[in-house]
Design a protein around this motif. Structure first.
Motif, PDB file in Angstrom:
ATOM      1  N   PRO A   7      65.236  31.585  35.633  1.00 43.76           N
ATOM      2  CA  PRO A   7      64.926  30.482  36.553  1.00 43.76           C
ATOM      3  C   PRO A   7      64.584  30.981  37.955  1.00 43.76           C
ATOM      4  O   PRO A   7      63.700  30.437  38.611  1.00 43.76           O
ATOM      5  N   ARG A   8      65.269  32.029  38.400  1.00 44.17           N
ATOM      6  CA  ARG A   8      64.975  32.566  39.732  1.00 44.17           C
ATOM      7  C   ARG A   8      63.605  33.239  39.767  1.00 44.17           C
ATOM      8  O   ARG A   8      62.901  33.169  40.771  1.00 44.17           O
ATOM      9  N   ARG A   9      63.243  33.886  38.689  1.00 45.98           N
ATOM     10  CA  ARG A   9      61.913  34.501  38.625  1.00 45.98           C
ATOM     11  C   ARG A   9      60.839  33.414  38.719  1.00 45.98           C
ATOM     12  O   ARG A   9      59.845  33.567  39.429  1.00 45.98           O
ATOM     13  N   THR A  10      61.036  32.333  37.989  1.00 46.85           N
ATOM     14  CA  THR A  10      60.113  31.208  38.059  1.00 46.85           C
ATOM     15  C   THR A  10      60.078  30.630  39.469  1.00 46.85           C
ATOM     16  O   THR A  10      59.006  30.309  40.000  1.00 46.85           O
ATOM     17  N   ALA A  11      61.246  30.518  40.091  1.00 39.39           N
ATOM     18  CA  ALA A  11      61.332  29.976  41.450  1.00 39.39           C
ATOM     19  C   ALA A  11      60.613  30.869  42.449  1.00 39.39           C
ATOM     20  O   ALA A  11      59.952  30.375  43.374  1.00 39.39           O
ATOM     21  N   ARG A  12      60.715  32.170  42.272  1.00 38.31           N
ATOM     22  CA  ARG A  12      60.032  33.099  43.180  1.00 38.31           C
ATOM     23  C   ARG A  12      58.519  32.887  43.125  1.00 38.31           C
ATOM     24  O   ARG A  12      57.840  32.861  44.153  1.00 38.31           O
ATOM     25  N   LYS A 173      67.717  46.442  44.155  1.00 38.85           N
ATOM     26  CA  LYS A 173      66.901  46.911  43.034  1.00 38.85           C
ATOM     27  C   LYS A 173      66.246  45.739  42.313  1.00 38.85           C
ATOM     28  O   LYS A 173      65.063  45.788  41.959  1.00 38.85           O
ATOM     29  N   ILE A 174      67.011  44.676  42.110  1.00 45.34           N
ATOM     30  CA  ILE A 174      66.475  43.490  41.443  1.00 45.34           C
ATOM     31  C   ILE A 174      65.385  42.853  42.296  1.00 45.34           C
ATOM     32  O   ILE A 174      64.303  42.514  41.800  1.00 45.34           O
ATOM     33  N   ALA A 175      65.641  42.699  43.591  1.00 49.75           N
ATOM     34  CA  ALA A 175      64.662  42.083  44.488  1.00 49.75           C
ATOM     35  C   ALA A 175      63.354  42.863  44.495  1.00 49.75           C
ATOM     36  O   ALA A 175      62.263  42.279  44.442  1.00 49.75           O
ATOM     37  N   ILE A 176      63.450  44.190  44.554  1.00 45.65           N
ATOM     38  CA  ILE A 176      62.253  45.031  44.594  1.00 45.65           C
ATOM     39  C   ILE A 176      61.510  44.973  43.262  1.00 45.65           C
ATOM     40  O   ILE A 176      60.281  44.813  43.219  1.00 45.65           O
ATOM     41  N   ASN A 177      62.239  45.093  42.169  1.00 45.49           N
ATOM     42  CA  ASN A 177      61.596  45.052  40.846  1.00 45.49           C
ATOM     43  C   ASN A 177      60.910  43.712  40.586  1.00 45.49           C
ATOM     44  O   ASN A 177      59.811  43.663  40.013  1.00 45.49           O
ATOM     45  N   GLU A 178      61.557  42.624  41.000  1.00 48.65           N
ATOM     46  CA  GLU A 178      60.953  41.303  40.825  1.00 48.65           C
ATOM     47  C   GLU A 178      59.682  41.180  41.662  1.00 48.65           C
ATOM     48  O   GLU A 178      58.673  40.629  41.192  1.00 48.65           O
ATOM     49  N   ALA A 179      59.723  41.696  42.891  1.00 48.69           N
ATOM     50  CA  ALA A 179      58.540  41.650  43.755  1.00 48.69           C
ATOM     51  C   ALA A 179      57.392  42.450  43.152  1.00 48.69           C
ATOM     52  O   ALA A 179      56.230  42.026  43.194  1.00 48.69           O
ATOM     53  N   ILE A 180      57.711  43.596  42.575  1.00 53.07           N
ATOM     54  CA  ILE A 180      56.673  44.443  41.964  1.00 53.07           C
ATOM     55  C   ILE A 180      56.048  43.728  40.769  1.00 53.07           C
ATOM     56  O   ILE A 180      54.817  43.751  40.585  1.00 53.07           O
ATOM     57  N   GLU A 181      56.879  43.091  39.935  1.00 53.82           N
ATOM     58  CA  GLU A 181      56.349  42.377  38.774  1.00 53.82           C
ATOM     59  C   GLU A 181      55.427  41.233  39.202  1.00 53.82           C
ATOM     60  O   GLU A 181      54.376  40.998  38.598  1.00 53.82           O
ATOM     61  N   ILE A 182      55.820  40.514  40.264  1.00 50.88           N
ATOM     62  CA  ILE A 182      54.976  39.431  40.767  1.00 50.88           C
ATOM     63  C   ILE A 182      53.677  40.000  41.335  1.00 50.88           C
ATOM     64  O   ILE A 182      52.591  39.457  41.114  1.00 50.88           O
ATOM     65  N   ALA A 183      53.793  41.122  42.057  1.00 46.51           N
ATOM     66  CA  ALA A 183      52.607  41.746  42.651  1.00 46.51           C
ATOM     67  C   ALA A 183      51.639  42.230  41.574  1.00 46.51           C
ATOM     68  O   ALA A 183      50.420  42.164  41.749  1.00 46.51           O
ATOM     69  N   SER A 187      48.622  40.417  42.764  1.00 45.24           N
ATOM     70  CA  SER A 187      47.951  41.312  43.695  1.00 45.24           C
ATOM     71  C   SER A 187      47.072  42.268  42.894  1.00 45.24           C
ATOM     72  O   SER A 187      46.510  41.891  41.878  1.00 45.24           O
ATOM     73  N   ASP A 188      46.952  43.514  43.326  1.00 43.67           N
ATOM     74  CA  ASP A 188      46.195  44.510  42.569  1.00 43.67           C
ATOM     75  C   ASP A 188      46.984  45.817  42.557  1.00 43.67           C
ATOM     76  O   ASP A 188      48.114  45.875  43.059  1.00 43.67           O
ATOM     77  N   ASP A 189      46.413  46.867  41.966  1.00 45.81           N
ATOM     78  CA  ASP A 189      47.146  48.131  41.837  1.00 45.81           C
ATOM     79  C   ASP A 189      47.569  48.684  43.194  1.00 45.81           C
ATOM     80  O   ASP A 189      48.713  49.106  43.377  1.00 45.81           O
ATOM     81  N   ARG A 193      51.662  48.834  44.652  1.00 44.80           N
ATOM     82  CA  ARG A 193      52.197  50.144  45.053  1.00 44.80           C
ATOM     83  C   ARG A 193      52.598  50.121  46.525  1.00 44.80           C
ATOM     84  O   ARG A 193      53.632  50.675  46.916  1.00 44.80           O
ATOM     85  N   PHE A 194      51.768  49.493  47.335  1.00 48.60           N
ATOM     86  CA  PHE A 194      52.067  49.360  48.756  1.00 48.60           C
ATOM     87  C   PHE A 194      53.353  48.556  48.959  1.00 48.60           C
ATOM     88  O   PHE A 194      54.226  48.933  49.743  1.00 48.60           O
ATOM     89  N   ILE A 195      53.457  47.439  48.253  1.00 49.72           N
ATOM     90  CA  ILE A 195      54.642  46.581  48.353  1.00 49.72           C
ATOM     91  C   ILE A 195      55.891  47.339  47.938  1.00 49.72           C
ATOM     92  O   ILE A 195      56.939  47.244  48.587  1.00 49.72           O
ATOM     93  N   ASN A 196      55.805  48.104  46.871  1.00 51.58           N
ATOM     94  CA  ASN A 196      56.930  48.916  46.401  1.00 51.58           C
ATOM     95  C   ASN A 196      57.393  49.872  47.508  1.00 51.58           C
ATOM     96  O   ASN A 196      58.586  49.972  47.803  1.00 51.58           O
ATOM     97  N   GLY A 197      56.435  50.569  48.137  1.00 55.45           N
ATOM     98  CA  GLY A 197      56.781  51.522  49.175  1.00 55.45           C
ATOM     99  C   GLY A 197      57.432  50.878  50.377  1.00 55.45           C
ATOM    100  O   GLY A 197      58.454  51.373  50.898  1.00 55.45           O
ATOM    101  N   VAL A 198      56.882  49.750  50.829  1.00 58.52           N
ATOM    102  CA  VAL A 198      57.437  49.057  52.004  1.00 58.52           C
ATOM    103  C   VAL A 198      58.837  48.525  51.714  1.00 58.52           C
ATOM    104  O   VAL A 198      59.750  48.673  52.533  1.00 58.52           O
TER     105      VAL A 198
END
Length: 209
Positions: A7-12, A173-183, A187-189, A193-198
């Motif tokens: 549900p949180r992934r959907t909410a994000r 770790k969860i917040a970053i991984n979820e952001a990467i999956e959404i990106a 987003s694009d490649d 990658r940029f989002i992961n680094g920041v």
């Protein structure tokens, strides 16, 4: 854990896509219905589809000009092929976005709707109320760049993840991984990658304090 996170992934995703379309004041966010958030998300994706198709059409026209309005030198033909390939890729991206639009209502329905709505509203409210602080934190960790120069999608993915780490005490770790999956989806490649680094820099900074 997976069922709790869904549900949180959907909410994000809903918060990300509707964030730029919600015009009401922050103190009125609690009055939003799930359909308001879905409509905002669909509007965002529709605008992206329109812009992507417009760019694809421009590339097709430029390719046509190269082939039919210039001497058919090898360099012109090669350039036209690249433009055509780009146009096809953009069109496929637009088609994928249309598919996402169609899936959104069903996507919400199979999740716990009340939980999805509330967490999406909480995220939107947090970003609105703390945008200056969130953006300042992100800006301070980027070299020769600012969050306002990023695409709207990339900027909001960063804001969502930072809000979760800083204000919701979400596991980094969860917040970053979820952001990467959404990106990866929106987003694009280079973007993901940029989002992961920041976000890893943000995590390190927050853990220092």
């Amino acid at each position: 854990m997976a069922s709790r996170q869904q549900p949180r992934r959907t909410a994000r995703v809903l918060a990300l896509l509707s964030l730029s379309q919600i015009r009401i004041k922050s103190d009125q966010l609690e009055d939003l219905e799930i359909n308001d958030l879905i409509l905002g998300a669909i509007r965002t994706l529709t605008i992206e589809v329109e812009n992507t198709l417009e760019t694809a059409a421009d590339e097709l026209n430029r390719s046509n000009d190269k082939i039919f309005k210039s001497e058919t030198r090898t360099s012109d033909v090669s350039s036209a092929r690249i433009m055509l390939k780009d146009a096809i890729a953009l069109t496929q991206k637009a088609i994928n976005r249309v598919g996402t639009i169609v899936e959104i209502p069903e996507f919400i329905q199979v999740s716990r709707e009340t939980e999805v709505k509330q967490y999406a509203i909480d995220l939107i409210s947090c970003i609105r109320n703390n945008k200056e602080e969130i953006d300042s934190l992100i800006d301070g960790l980027m070299t020769d760049w600012t969050v306002n120069r990023l695409t709207q999608i990339d900027a909001n993915i960063l804001r969502l993840a930072v809000a979760e780490m800083k204000f919701f005490q979400q596991d980094h770790k969860i917040a970053i991984n979820e952001a990467i999956e959404i990106a990866k989806q929106y987003s694009d490649d280079d973007g993901y990658r940029f989002i992961n680094g920041v976000l890893r820099k943000v995590s390190n900074k927050l853990l220092e304090n």
